[in-house]
Design a protein around this motif. Sequence first.
Motif, PDB file in Angstrom:
ATOM      1  N   SER A 135       0.832  -1.205   0.000  1.00 43.50           N
ATOM      2  CA  SER A 135       0.000   0.000   0.000  1.00 43.50           C
ATOM      3  C   SER A 135       0.869   1.259   0.000  1.00 43.50           C
ATOM      4  N   ASP A 136       2.007   1.229   0.681  1.00 48.87           N
ATOM      5  CA  ASP A 136       2.913   2.379   0.692  1.00 48.87           C
ATOM      6  C   ASP A 136       3.558   2.584  -0.682  1.00 48.87           C
ATOM      7  N   LEU A 137       3.886   1.486  -1.345  1.00 46.75           N
ATOM      8  CA  LEU A 137       4.471   1.588  -2.683  1.00 46.75           C
ATOM      9  C   LEU A 137       3.450   2.119  -3.685  1.00 46.75           C
ATOM     10  N   MET A 138       2.204   1.646  -3.565  1.00 42.50           N
ATOM     11  CA  MET A 138       1.168   2.126  -4.475  1.00 42.50           C
ATOM     12  C   MET A 138       0.886   3.607  -4.246  1.00 42.50           C
ATOM     13  N   ALA A 139       0.964   4.049  -2.980  1.00 40.47           N
ATOM     14  CA  ALA A 139       0.781   5.474  -2.680  1.00 40.47           C
ATOM     15  C   ALA A 139       1.922   6.293  -3.287  1.00 40.47           C
ATOM     16  N   SER A 140       3.133   5.737  -3.243  1.00 37.97           N
ATOM     17  CA  SER A 140       4.284   6.410  -3.851  1.00 37.97           C
ATOM     18  C   SER A 140       4.080   6.581  -5.350  1.00 37.97           C
ATOM     19  N   GLU A 199       1.500   9.303  -6.037  1.00 38.11           N
ATOM     20  CA  GLU A 199       2.002  10.658  -5.773  1.00 38.11           C
ATOM     21  C   GLU A 199       3.117  11.054  -6.735  1.00 38.11           C
ATOM     22  N   HIS A 200       3.812  10.066  -7.275  1.00 39.97           N
ATOM     23  CA  HIS A 200       4.945  10.341  -8.175  1.00 39.97           C
ATOM     24  C   HIS A 200       4.847   9.422  -9.388  1.00 39.97           C
ATOM     25  N   PRO A 201       3.796   9.609 -10.212  1.00 41.02           N
ATOM     26  CA  PRO A 201       3.582   8.708 -11.353  1.00 41.02           C
ATOM     27  C   PRO A 201       4.674   8.879 -12.414  1.00 41.02           C
ATOM     28  N   PRO A 202       4.928   7.845 -13.229  1.00 38.98           N
ATOM     29  CA  PRO A 202       4.237   6.551 -13.183  1.00 38.98           C
ATOM     30  C   PRO A 202       4.974   5.482 -12.372  1.00 38.98           C
ATOM     31  N   TYR A 203       6.252   5.797 -11.941  1.00 39.86           N
ATOM     32  CA  TYR A 203       7.067   4.758 -11.318  1.00 39.86           C
ATOM     33  C   TYR A 203       7.173   4.866  -9.802  1.00 39.86           C
ATOM     34  N   GLY A 204       6.719   5.989  -9.222  1.00 35.71           N
ATOM     35  CA  GLY A 204       6.915   6.196  -7.798  1.00 35.71           C
ATOM     36  C   GLY A 204       8.293   6.758  -7.516  1.00 35.71           C
ATOM     37  N   PRO A 252      -1.789  -4.248 -10.402  1.00 33.91           N
ATOM     38  CA  PRO A 252      -0.381  -4.610 -10.574  1.00 33.91           C
ATOM     39  C   PRO A 252       0.537  -3.495 -10.084  1.00 33.91           C
ATOM     40  N   GLN A 253       1.629  -3.896  -9.478  1.00 36.43           N
ATOM     41  CA  GLN A 253       2.573  -2.957  -8.883  1.00 36.43           C
ATOM     42  C   GLN A 253       3.833  -2.857  -9.722  1.00 36.43           C
ATOM     43  N   VAL A 254       4.410  -1.675  -9.779  1.00 34.96           N
ATOM     44  CA  VAL A 254       5.674  -1.444 -10.475  1.00 34.96           C
ATOM     45  C   VAL A 254       6.794  -2.206  -9.764  1.00 34.96           C
ATOM     46  N   LEU A 255       7.630  -2.900 -10.546  1.00 38.30           N
ATOM     47  CA  LEU A 255       8.833  -3.554 -10.035  1.00 38.30           C
ATOM     48  C   LEU A 255      10.020  -3.051 -10.838  1.00 38.30           C
ATOM     49  N   MET A 256      11.034  -2.518 -10.157  1.00 38.16           N
ATOM     50  CA  MET A 256      12.226  -2.011 -10.818  1.00 38.16           C
ATOM     51  C   MET A 256      13.451  -2.755 -10.297  1.00 38.16           C
ATOM     52  N   PHE A 257      14.390  -3.034 -11.192  1.00 39.28           N
ATOM     53  CA  PHE A 257      15.617  -3.744 -10.829  1.00 39.28           C
ATOM     54  C   PHE A 257      16.807  -3.073 -11.493  1.00 39.28           C
ATOM     55  N   THR A 300       6.085  -5.757 -13.690  1.00 43.03           N
ATOM     56  CA  THR A 300       5.034  -5.533 -12.695  1.00 43.03           C
ATOM     57  C   THR A 300       4.731  -6.851 -11.998  1.00 43.03           C
ATOM     58  N   THR A 301       3.973  -6.755 -10.911  1.00 39.23           N
ATOM     59  CA  THR A 301       3.451  -7.948 -10.266  1.00 39.23           C
ATOM     60  C   THR A 301       2.255  -8.450 -11.071  1.00 39.23           C
ATOM     61  N   SER A 302       1.728  -9.597 -10.660  1.00 43.84           N
ATOM     62  CA  SER A 302       0.586 -10.188 -11.370  1.00 43.84           C
ATOM     63  C   SER A 302      -0.729  -9.512 -11.026  1.00 43.84           C
TER      64      SER A 302
END
Length: 455
Positions: free
Chosen positions: A87-92, A95-100, A126-131, A118-120
């Motif tokens: 939920s904190d990541l989705m809020a990020s 507030e800071h689209p599109p990647y947080g 779906p949540q952003v995943l960065m590596f 992204t997650t499933s």
Amino acid sequence: MTYPTYFEALDARQMLADYPVGEGFIARYKSMSRDELFAIQDAQFQRLMKRGWDVPFYRRLWSAQGIEPGDIAGLADIGKLPVYDKSDLMASIAEHPPYGDFHGMGDPATRRPSVFHTTSGTTGKPQVLMFGPKGREVGNLLVGRMYRWMGLEPTDVVQSVYGHGMINGGHYIREAVTKFTNSIFLSAGTGIETRSVNQVRLMADFGVTCLVGFVDYIRKLAETAEAEGLFDQISIKMIIGHLGTEDRSATEQAWHGAKAYDWYGVGDTGSIAGEGPERDGMYVWEDAQYLELLGVDDGKPVAHGETGDMVVTCLYKDDVAPCIRFNTHDITHELDGRGEIAFKRIAGFRGRSDNMVKLRGINVFPHAIGAIIENRADLTGEYVCHLTRDDSGRDSMRVTLESRGGSDRGALAEVLKQGLGVEVDVVLCEPGGTASVTEIDTRQKPLRLIDERAG
């Protein structure tokens, strides 16, 4: 414009020295003491914290708790840091689209190369995943190292039923197998990417010996192989999936004696734990992951052997998207004794605390139903739960079970009552009758709980 390529941003030799694979992995950790292991973790954690302070998300999260640089001297102080969750990541992101602002990538002209997935979306949007290169490759290595320890050989042919597209799972499993195992890899994907009948034909045509993916669909493929009469042409020896609360024997029986191995991880963290060759609990990859078990209600460390939320710190992700005290909301407990190596062992995934249902004062985890109904000849093992609320505010759960015929609904209701500790309604349907609701043919992880409560 000059900028580093992916491979220039990664010291592969140093990575293999820090996180050994194969015989080197066993040799290093077979006799290591817990104190020696903690020293390795502590050094990584201190480096990780320095990176964390560079990331706006963590600066904001920690500063809100009055924490300043220098307050956290080492891993012994990790409990002073706040936990965060999806939920904190989705809020990020909102507030800071599109990647947080939790990734810390920086200026595109100078930042590290990055991998975006992204997650499933099983538990929501779906949540952003960065590596970054290091985070991505160490994450791949942990999976490949685990597969090899379980017994995967260069002579094996691996078929993956993990999904692709924007979802991370199928991609990083492919990278893990091809880069760290020398096995041949078939990216079959989900049933919607490669139809089930074509999946089993691939196994026969290419001599597949190992299946990897979510066991719900893997078991369904066994039924397809039987229907197509292909078992005399298929020789699966290993199944590496996510067994959860389900009894592995049903999966093994479906595949005529293949050995099933369990492991656990989430998109944000990669592989956290997995079984060794003896299949006696899941080893936490403690040279790369720091796992805490915290109380679902109070957030405090649970006593040894008690169930708690898995809160994970990825000690190795100090390039892009550091992960420091992420609450997975998946629950487990630590096992007693020492296994084959120094790493501690957990029981594996036992349910989600944020998917827990409280019925008449009893905590119910829908995933627990899988273990209760396993190995019954009259049932397929497929199920779905519907949660409803009446006008008086009383919650009820209806469990739909797939029956092959001859099932006693009343007896099954009693079995579930004994296993769950609370009474639920039971509905029976024909084989395949839950598929449209669970979406087992199209999702990596089928839906097991449908919340129909208003509000």
